[in-house]
Design a protein around this motif. Structure first.
Motif, PDB file in Angstrom:
ATOM      1  N   ALA A 123     -21.230   9.174  25.756  1.00  0.00           N
ATOM      2  CA  ALA A 123     -20.169   9.269  24.759  1.00  0.00           C
ATOM      3  C   ALA A 123     -19.275  10.478  25.023  1.00  0.00           C
ATOM      4  CB  ALA A 123     -20.769   9.344  23.353  1.00  0.00           C
ATOM      5  N   LEU A 124     -19.873  11.620  25.324  1.00  0.00           N
ATOM      6  CA  LEU A 124     -19.089  12.827  25.619  1.00  0.00           C
ATOM      7  C   LEU A 124     -18.249  12.645  26.876  1.00  0.00           C
ATOM      8  CD1 LEU A 124     -21.612  15.729  24.877  1.00  0.00           C
ATOM      9  CD2 LEU A 124     -19.793  14.827  23.414  1.00  0.00           C
ATOM     10  N   GLU A 125     -18.842  12.045  27.891  1.00  0.00           N
ATOM     11  CA  GLU A 125     -18.117  11.815  29.151  1.00  0.00           C
ATOM     12  C   GLU A 125     -16.886  10.937  28.907  1.00  0.00           C
ATOM     13  OE1 GLU A 125     -18.127  12.198  33.527  1.00  0.00           O
ATOM     14  OE2 GLU A 125     -19.053  13.307  31.900  1.00  0.00           O
ATOM     15  N   ASN A 126     -17.054   9.862  28.151  1.00  0.00           N
ATOM     16  CA  ASN A 126     -15.931   8.969  27.873  1.00  0.00           C
ATOM     17  C   ASN A 126     -14.873   9.666  27.016  1.00  0.00           C
ATOM     18  OD1 ASN A 126     -14.704   6.341  28.134  1.00  0.00           O
ATOM     19  ND2 ASN A 126     -15.088   6.100  25.944  1.00  0.00           N
ATOM     20  N   TYR A 127     -15.309  10.451  26.039  1.00  0.00           N
ATOM     21  CA  TYR A 127     -14.375  11.201  25.187  1.00  0.00           C
ATOM     22  C   TYR A 127     -13.477  12.089  26.046  1.00  0.00           C
ATOM     23  CZ  TYR A 127     -12.752  14.542  21.654  1.00  0.00           C
ATOM     24  OH  TYR A 127     -11.970  15.342  20.842  1.00  0.00           O
ATOM     25  N   TRP A 128     -14.103  12.908  26.904  1.00  0.00           N
ATOM     26  CA  TRP A 128     -13.316  13.857  27.690  1.00  0.00           C
ATOM     27  C   TRP A 128     -12.492  13.173  28.779  1.00  0.00           C
ATOM     28  CZ3 TRP A 128     -11.836  17.953  25.598  1.00  0.00           C
ATOM     29  CH2 TRP A 128     -12.646  18.652  24.689  1.00  0.00           C
ATOM     30  N   LYS A 129     -12.947  12.049  29.306  1.00  0.00           N
ATOM     31  CA  LYS A 129     -12.109  11.297  30.257  1.00  0.00           C
ATOM     32  C   LYS A 129     -10.839  10.834  29.567  1.00  0.00           C
ATOM     33  CE  LYS A 129     -15.572   8.762  32.228  1.00  0.00           C
ATOM     34  NZ  LYS A 129     -16.142   7.649  32.975  1.00  0.00           N
ATOM     35  N   ASN A 130     -10.971  10.359  28.324  1.00  0.00           N
ATOM     36  CA  ASN A 130      -9.795   9.922  27.578  1.00  0.00           C
ATOM     37  C   ASN A 130      -8.844  11.084  27.296  1.00  0.00           C
ATOM     38  OD1 ASN A 130      -9.847   7.036  27.059  1.00  0.00           O
ATOM     39  ND2 ASN A 130     -11.748   7.417  25.981  1.00  0.00           N
ATOM     40  N   VAL A 131      -9.391  12.229  26.886  1.00  0.00           N
ATOM     41  CA  VAL A 131      -8.548  13.403  26.630  1.00  0.00           C
ATOM     42  C   VAL A 131      -7.837  13.825  27.910  1.00  0.00           C
ATOM     43  CG1 VAL A 131      -8.544  15.844  25.967  1.00  0.00           C
ATOM     44  CG2 VAL A 131      -9.969  14.221  24.702  1.00  0.00           C
ATOM     45  N   PHE A 132      -8.592  13.925  28.994  1.00  0.00           N
ATOM     46  CA  PHE A 132      -8.018  14.346  30.276  1.00  0.00           C
ATOM     47  C   PHE A 132      -6.916  13.399  30.726  1.00  0.00           C
ATOM     48  CE2 PHE A 132      -7.811  14.277  34.894  1.00  0.00           C
ATOM     49  CZ  PHE A 132      -7.655  15.628  35.186  1.00  0.00           C
ATOM     50  N   PHE A 133      -7.207  12.117  30.717  1.00  0.00           N
ATOM     51  CA  PHE A 133      -6.247  11.125  31.185  1.00  0.00           C
ATOM     52  C   PHE A 133      -4.965  11.160  30.352  1.00  0.00           C
ATOM     53  CE2 PHE A 133      -4.337   6.924  31.149  1.00  0.00           C
ATOM     54  CZ  PHE A 133      -4.191   6.667  32.508  1.00  0.00           C
ATOM     55  N   LEU A 134      -5.103  11.161  29.030  1.00  0.00           N
ATOM     56  CA  LEU A 134      -3.913  11.136  28.177  1.00  0.00           C
ATOM     57  C   LEU A 134      -3.130  12.435  28.284  1.00  0.00           C
ATOM     58  CD1 LEU A 134      -2.374   9.263  26.358  1.00  0.00           C
ATOM     59  CD2 LEU A 134      -3.633  10.181  24.417  1.00  0.00           C
ATOM     60  N   ASN A 135      -3.813  13.556  28.380  1.00  0.00           N
ATOM     61  CA  ASN A 135      -3.123  14.830  28.536  1.00  0.00           C
ATOM     62  C   ASN A 135      -2.303  14.854  29.822  1.00  0.00           C
ATOM     63  OD1 ASN A 135      -2.669  17.630  27.597  1.00  0.00           O
ATOM     64  ND2 ASN A 135      -3.701  18.124  29.520  1.00  0.00           N
ATOM     65  N   GLU A 136      -2.877  14.363  30.912  1.00  0.00           N
ATOM     66  CA  GLU A 136      -2.138  14.305  32.187  1.00  0.00           C
ATOM     67  C   GLU A 136      -0.937  13.370  32.076  1.00  0.00           C
ATOM     68  OE1 GLU A 136      -2.639  16.083  35.157  1.00  0.00           O
ATOM     69  OE2 GLU A 136      -3.851  17.238  33.744  1.00  0.00           O
ATOM     70  N   TYR A 137      -1.109  12.247  31.405  1.00  0.00           N
ATOM     71  CA  TYR A 137      -0.028  11.273  31.248  1.00  0.00           C
ATOM     72  C   TYR A 137       1.115  11.844  30.406  1.00  0.00           C
ATOM     73  CZ  TYR A 137       2.361   6.867  30.279  1.00  0.00           C
ATOM     74  OH  TYR A 137       3.312   5.870  30.179  1.00  0.00           O
ATOM     75  N   LEU A 138       0.777  12.549  29.332  1.00  0.00           N
ATOM     76  CA  LEU A 138       1.797  13.007  28.388  1.00  0.00           C
ATOM     77  C   LEU A 138       2.480  14.303  28.786  1.00  0.00           C
ATOM     78  CD1 LEU A 138       0.089  12.229  24.953  1.00  0.00           C
ATOM     79  CD2 LEU A 138       1.864  10.913  26.129  1.00  0.00           C
ATOM     80  N   LYS A 139       1.868  15.109  29.614  1.00  0.00           N
ATOM     81  CA  LYS A 139       2.406  16.451  29.863  1.00  0.00           C
ATOM     82  C   LYS A 139       3.823  16.451  30.442  1.00  0.00           C
ATOM     83  CE  LYS A 139      -0.773  18.255  32.538  1.00  0.00           C
ATOM     84  NZ  LYS A 139      -1.546  19.026  33.535  1.00  0.00           N
ATOM     85  N   VAL A 140       4.223  15.389  31.107  1.00  0.00           N
ATOM     86  CA  VAL A 140       5.593  15.320  31.642  1.00  0.00           C
ATOM     87  C   VAL A 140       6.520  14.506  30.732  1.00  0.00           C
ATOM     88  CG1 VAL A 140       4.840  15.615  34.034  1.00  0.00           C
ATOM     89  CG2 VAL A 140       5.055  13.307  33.075  1.00  0.00           C
ATOM     90  N   ARG A 141       5.989  14.011  29.614  1.00  0.00           N
ATOM     91  CA  ARG A 141       6.775  13.146  28.736  1.00  0.00           C
ATOM     92  C   ARG A 141       7.164  13.785  27.404  1.00  0.00           C
ATOM     93  NH1 ARG A 141       3.818  10.171  32.024  1.00  0.00           N
ATOM     94  NH2 ARG A 141       4.754   8.264  32.857  1.00  0.00           N
ATOM     95  N   CYS A 142       6.303  14.644  26.884  1.00  0.00           N
ATOM     96  CA  CYS A 142       6.574  15.208  25.561  1.00  0.00           C
ATOM     97  C   CYS A 142       5.628  16.368  25.286  1.00  0.00           C
ATOM     98  CB  CYS A 142       6.394  14.141  24.478  1.00  0.00           C
ATOM     99  SG  CYS A 142       4.715  13.456  24.386  1.00  0.00           S
ATOM    100  N   LYS A 143       5.919  17.080  24.230  1.00  0.00           N
ATOM    101  CA  LYS A 143       4.998  18.091  23.720  1.00  0.00           C
ATOM    102  C   LYS A 143       3.847  17.347  23.057  1.00  0.00           C
ATOM    103  CE  LYS A 143       4.683  21.857  20.407  1.00  0.00           C
ATOM    104  NZ  LYS A 143       5.379  22.782  19.528  1.00  0.00           N
ATOM    105  N   THR A 144       2.657  17.958  23.026  1.00  0.00           N
ATOM    106  CA  THR A 144       1.508  17.303  22.409  1.00  0.00           C
ATOM    107  C   THR A 144       0.803  18.237  21.431  1.00  0.00           C
ATOM    108  OG1 THR A 144       0.134  17.975  24.274  1.00  0.00           O
ATOM    109  CG2 THR A 144       1.018  15.732  24.326  1.00  0.00           C
ATOM    110  N   ILE A 145       0.281  17.634  20.392  1.00  0.00           N
ATOM    111  CA  ILE A 145      -0.616  18.310  19.461  1.00  0.00           C
ATOM    112  C   ILE A 145      -1.830  17.395  19.335  1.00  0.00           C
ATOM    113  CG2 ILE A 145      -0.957  19.125  17.096  1.00  0.00           C
ATOM    114  CD1 ILE A 145       2.113  19.559  16.975  1.00  0.00           C
ATOM    115  N   TYR A 146      -3.002  17.947  19.629  1.00  0.00           N
ATOM    116  CA  TYR A 146      -4.221  17.143  19.601  1.00  0.00           C
ATOM    117  C   TYR A 146      -5.107  17.530  18.422  1.00  0.00           C
ATOM    118  CZ  TYR A 146      -3.019  15.904  24.409  1.00  0.00           C
ATOM    119  OH  TYR A 146      -2.380  15.448  25.533  1.00  0.00           O
TER     120      TYR A 146
END
Length: 196
Positions: A123-146
């Motif tokens: 569960a932890l591995e999947n959680y952090w994979k999702n955070v990592f993937f989305l953060n990488e995807y969004l960093k060039v598109r917009c500001k983020t607040i998690y």
């Protein structure tokens, strides 16, 4: 379409337990009203992190943009599976639930997963994979607040170095049965406003 703010999360961001006025009192509306910003909230009660990532990416791939994305990650224990009959991914709550949005055809998948596959580490591995993937995807598109539903999720040696605030920590006792009250949503709004 272009929005100032884009919100995606589970029942907390959706505004569960504020019905029938959830759209009026949920924190996405409070933040947007305060700043006079346009917003889109695509949250879903019962959503897992896989769904949140897919829905967020679809928003951008459909040609939309935003200045800031506010992403509320769900509990690490939640998951989704692909139903070949319905031809769609379905969200399943967690091991403690027996009927959390589970219709009869989902019960077998729920039981099999939590009995034979699920581990806390997975569960932890999947959680952090999702955070990592989305953060990488969004960093060039917009500001983020998690935000995250649970208290801070334990990190490992590869988790992304991003700030993720716990909804439960922000809200404290400002809760209804299981979700933030109007006061709780205002506290979350205040946190987001401080980050904009």
């Amino acid at each position: 379409m272009n929005y100032d703010l884009f919100f995606c999360g589970d029942s907390v961001t959706h505004g569960a337990e504020l019905e029938p006025d959830h759209m009026k009192y949920r924190f996405s509306r409070l933040v947007s009203s305060e700043k006079k910003f346009t917003n889109l909230n695509v949250s879903l009660s019962g959503a897992c992190n896989d769904w949140i990532v897919r829905k967020t990416i679809k928003f951008f791939r459909d040609g939309n943009t935003c200045k800031t994305a506010i992403i509320q990650f769900s509990a690490p224990e939640r998951w989704s599976f692909y139903d070949t009959t319905k031809r769609e991914f379905l969200n399943v709550g967690n091991a403690k639930t027996t009927n959390n949005f589970i219709t009869p055809f989902m019960g077998a998948a729920h039981t099999a997963y939590y009995k034979d596959i699920y581990t806390y580490e997975l569960a932890l591995e999947n959680y952090w994979k999702n955070v990592f993937f989305l953060n990488e995807y969004l960093k060039v598109r917009c500001k983020t607040i998690y935000l995250t539903l649970t208290p801070p999720v334990p990190r490992n040696d590869w988790t992304p170095d991003v700030e993720i605030a716990s909804v439960k920590t922000i809200v404290g006792e400002s809760r209804l049965i299981g979700h933030p009250s109007k006061e709780g949503h205002q506290k979350i709004a205040n946190y987001i406003l401080s980050k904009l």
